[in-house]
Design a protein around this motif. Sequence first.
Motif, PDB file in Angstrom:
ATOM      1  N   ALA A   2       0.829  -1.201   0.000  1.00  0.00           N
ATOM      2  CA  ALA A   2       0.000   0.000   0.000  1.00  0.00           C
ATOM      3  C   ALA A   2       0.864   1.253   0.000  1.00  0.00           C
ATOM      4  O   ALA A   2       1.974   1.261   0.513  1.00  0.00           O
ATOM      5  CB  ALA A   2      -0.881   0.000   1.227  1.00  0.00           C
ATOM      6  N   TYR A  29      -9.491   3.052   2.733  1.00  0.00           N
ATOM      7  CA  TYR A  29      -8.630   2.532   1.666  1.00  0.00           C
ATOM      8  C   TYR A  29      -8.119   3.688   0.810  1.00  0.00           C
ATOM      9  O   TYR A  29      -8.770   4.720   0.684  1.00  0.00           O
ATOM     10  CB  TYR A  29      -9.417   1.571   0.772  1.00  0.00           C
ATOM     11  CG  TYR A  29      -9.811   0.290   1.465  1.00  0.00           C
ATOM     12  CD1 TYR A  29      -8.855  -0.669   1.780  1.00  0.00           C
ATOM     13  CD2 TYR A  29     -11.133   0.036   1.792  1.00  0.00           C
ATOM     14  CE1 TYR A  29      -9.220  -1.843   2.414  1.00  0.00           C
ATOM     15  CE2 TYR A  29     -11.501  -1.134   2.418  1.00  0.00           C
ATOM     16  CZ  TYR A  29     -10.536  -2.078   2.729  1.00  0.00           C
ATOM     17  OH  TYR A  29     -10.887  -3.244   3.349  1.00  0.00           O
ATOM     18  N   HIS A  34      -6.865  -0.734  -3.944  1.00  0.00           N
ATOM     19  CA  HIS A  34      -6.429  -1.097  -2.593  1.00  0.00           C
ATOM     20  C   HIS A  34      -7.521  -1.900  -1.890  1.00  0.00           C
ATOM     21  O   HIS A  34      -7.268  -2.924  -1.261  1.00  0.00           O
ATOM     22  CB  HIS A  34      -6.103   0.184  -1.815  1.00  0.00           C
ATOM     23  CG  HIS A  34      -5.453  -0.063  -0.484  1.00  0.00           C
ATOM     24  ND1 HIS A  34      -5.565   0.821   0.547  1.00  0.00           N
ATOM     25  CD2 HIS A  34      -4.698  -1.076  -0.031  1.00  0.00           C
ATOM     26  CE1 HIS A  34      -4.901   0.348   1.599  1.00  0.00           C
ATOM     27  NE2 HIS A  34      -4.366  -0.795   1.269  1.00  0.00           N
ATOM     28  N   ASP A  37      -7.849  -5.426  -3.627  1.00  0.00           N
ATOM     29  CA  ASP A  37      -6.752  -6.333  -3.281  1.00  0.00           C
ATOM     30  C   ASP A  37      -6.857  -6.821  -1.840  1.00  0.00           C
ATOM     31  O   ASP A  37      -6.597  -7.990  -1.543  1.00  0.00           O
ATOM     32  CB  ASP A  37      -5.404  -5.628  -3.474  1.00  0.00           C
ATOM     33  CG  ASP A  37      -5.093  -5.424  -4.939  1.00  0.00           C
ATOM     34  OD1 ASP A  37      -5.809  -6.021  -5.768  1.00  0.00           O
ATOM     35  OD2 ASP A  37      -4.154  -4.675  -5.254  1.00  0.00           O
ATOM     36  N   SER A  38      -7.243  -5.917  -0.945  1.00  0.00           N
ATOM     37  CA  SER A  38      -7.368  -6.315   0.457  1.00  0.00           C
ATOM     38  C   SER A  38      -8.451  -7.368   0.603  1.00  0.00           C
ATOM     39  O   SER A  38      -8.269  -8.379   1.291  1.00  0.00           O
ATOM     40  CB  SER A  38      -7.711  -5.105   1.320  1.00  0.00           C
ATOM     41  OG  SER A  38      -6.699  -4.135   1.215  1.00  0.00           O
TER      42      SER A  38
END
Lengths: 421, 555
Positions: A2, A29, A34, A37-38
Amino acid sequence: MADNHDAHGAEGGGGHGHGHGSPFIQHHYDDAKHQFDSGKLGIWFFLTQEILFFSALFVAYILFRAHRPEIFRYAHHYLDVKWGAINTGVLIVSSLTAAWAVRAAQLNQRRILIGCLATTIVCAFGFLGIKYIEYTHKVHEGILFGKKFDPCISSGGAHLITKKNMCEGTKASACSPGDIDQRPDEPGWQVACVAYEVHVKYDMVQGTEDKVTKDPKTGAETTTQVPVTKEQKTEVSRSELPVCQMVSHGAHGPPHPENPPCWEIAQNPNVCKPDEVAALVHYPDEEKRGREVEIDLQCDPAPKATDQGDIFASTSDSGHRFGKPTFVSQSKPSKHDLEMLEAMGPPPEHTNMFFSIYFAMTGLHGIHVLFGIFVFIWLLIRAIKGHFTPEYFGPIDYAALYWHLVDLIWIFLFPLLYLIH
Amino acid sequence: MASTTATAEPNYFEVSKGFKSWALTLDHKRIGLMYLFGILVSLLVGGAFALLVRIELFSPGETITTAQTYNRFFTLHGAVMIFLVIIPGIPAALGNIMLPIQLGAPDVAFPKLNLMSFYLWCTGAALLVLSIIMGSIDTGWTFYTPYSLDPSKSAAIIPAVFGVFVLGFSSIFTGLNFLVTIHKFRPAGMGWFQMPLNLWALYATALMQVLATPVLGITVLLLFVEHTLHIGIFDPTLGGDPVLFQHFFWFYSHPAVYIMIVPAMGVVSELITTFSRKPVFGYRFIAYSSVSLALLAFLVWGHHMFVSGQSALANMVFSALTFTVAIPSAIKVFNWTATLYKGDIRLQTPMLYALSFLILFTIGGLTGLFLAILATDVHLHDTYFVVAHFHYVMMGSGLVAFLGALHYWWPKFTGRMYPERLGQTCAVGVFIGFNLTFLPQFIMGSRGMPRRYWDYDPEFTLFHRLSTIGALILGISLFVTVVYLFASLKLGRKAPQNPWGGSTMEWQAPTPPTLYNFPEPPVLHELYDYSDLVEDGDNGWVRKSEQAKAKAKES
Ligand SMILES: [Cu+2]
């Protein structure tokens, strides 16, 4: 990894205005990627957890099967490969539509997305419907786990005789109790016998009954005693129920005196009425005996009382009223029948353990399917509301991954439980 | 820096008020605080059960209660302390509050999941309470079959095992959240080896939570269906295998011990470096040893079953693997000791707890080796030696480190200082009380006093009495600690931004932090570098470089 999280502090409240395109990008985020993907990493960890959750049951399966392979070889005959195969197909189709839904969301094809999600839900319901059919069938037939494992078993039968088909008159082979003694040494024979004779006395009993008459004018009631004749049925004696001898030679070892399922058949009021008898018995060796014995398995009705008022039913002079062999066929048993014969000895001790495993695994899997249905319904509603965009489609992706895992677990369960050889 | 940023924006207490703003909060700090409150209450409950057990054992025969009730006391003590206190203690409560701040991140990756974990914890706790109302379990916290299959106990066991199942999922979701947060929320410039050691430990812990807990989940779920449907997988009368339960149970519960101890090691690493004003010695070794402990944890469960009829080969393999656990543990102890060497050591409360940890963990770890040896284990199995050993590890190390961490970060997340003198006194009380409780138990155990017994031979009376007196000292110290911590919320001195001179990111956040922790993006300083930090009276510790900058601005 990140990037820096510069922008966050300045925003006090819970508003979504972060300059993000979709309103569903949460403000802690950095951006849509982001968040996606998390979530993706999170779902992978979740699926890992799911695999471990199931793993204990797979370990239990491996251990029980390694220690008692005969149980698994024996008991899988109770499962219907047809339904299992159909369900495998249904799940594979639903997995395809789930994957397609992800694609549709990425390409902003809302109609296809809704269609795919709906198909997935329908398939999931179909899967559970078929599972429901299988489960209810097993509940009916007493093919359950633990002490509830109480099926009718013809150890010598070419077919599994279950409570249901037994009283409907499915054909199976039969003999009378004496037959066991006559052919103890012949190889390849599997005999299970039940004979059951009930001696019933029907008396016409003379007695009186109170009769109440009402005077239409005064309304007064008078009671008079009226003579009546009633039929009274008493059980005089009962032939000793033979412990259902599982005589088995060859591959299946010595008889199992502690395993009397046939005896239980005769006892089981769900199968026959108290005075009726079901059940019986064996497959002859065509080569040695030169004949095929078959009998209609049915619940013979109890004998009727005659006007003499006093009879003994089922006396020895009428021969074996129940369970008498009827010679109906001279044909050889088919190859399939012989294979089944080979596989179906007397049920090994603790055959119920197979169904403990079966119900634990398929039950847990079914709960996962049910959970999946809720998730996909939630996604369908959101898709209809138009929440998903090529920028924001994470939930569909995650749910599809989950669904693939559920599918995959079934693809392991199907051969492990249904296709045992 | 402290005064300028702290006033600019309301802190996370001030940002919203009212019951709903807490019950539905997605703020990791508030969720962590609610966890902390629940855990401290559970700690007092579990401690009360422990004291009841110890008081019963003050004299042989019946002292205050019957054998039946005694069984319930030790079962509830174990179940509450393990599932409600120590397992969620450091990760779910303190980890929740500190992990994002140590990363310089605004929150955990999945705030809603985090709140759900908390409510699952509450549900699990409520189910355990329900089990107490329904007659209470008396199986021991391990629920061994076939004893736990007794249908006459179903009413209490059903809610208890379902509670443990729910608590397991609370733990899994917390672990999952932390793993993703550490993967995806590290700030630019913070690679894996620039992470504080506490985060390494939390990462290793989270890994175990995600990989081990599901096995506990399915195990207690099977126990649940044993009682509701009599499915028979563990029931020997139906052909099931009761030893399989032990395998499944320990496949989780051995890693569970590490779920309790590894985060403790993480915070102790932080405490020792901060309070000896020295960078951690052997950073990479400590980091790797956390992860290797997490992996080894999955390979040693059989050492709980040396006398359960395991094959000789399995016993030997599990024994040998258990010895290997000593390697990463020793690496940590040596590195901490080396960090202390020639350090500028300050004996404030958190450091007292860290030093206690070092001593107690060494004892707990070494006595574990006695139990890993097959021949001695046959003698020591199920005696007080085992009880003393695991209390040294789980309480002497796990809970002591939790207390150290609690005092260390308390000023940061509450904004108030606890009373230092009282804190130090209680820390010493915990240390003395703990040793007095459990050292005699090693002696008793080696002389054959079996665990979980309600009665004992008169020759053990002295040891049991010493142990009970120790437990009372321990109980009073813990009770006073909980009381003064709550009191400090009102009466405590306002805490400075960096009261201990910590070098990690959380000390750059305002005290208490704002809603998203950092009003200004934090600066990534070199990890565990104390050269720039100086004490500045009531302002706590400040960075020389920033002080100089601020002065230059003023003039
Ligand atoms: Cu262990």
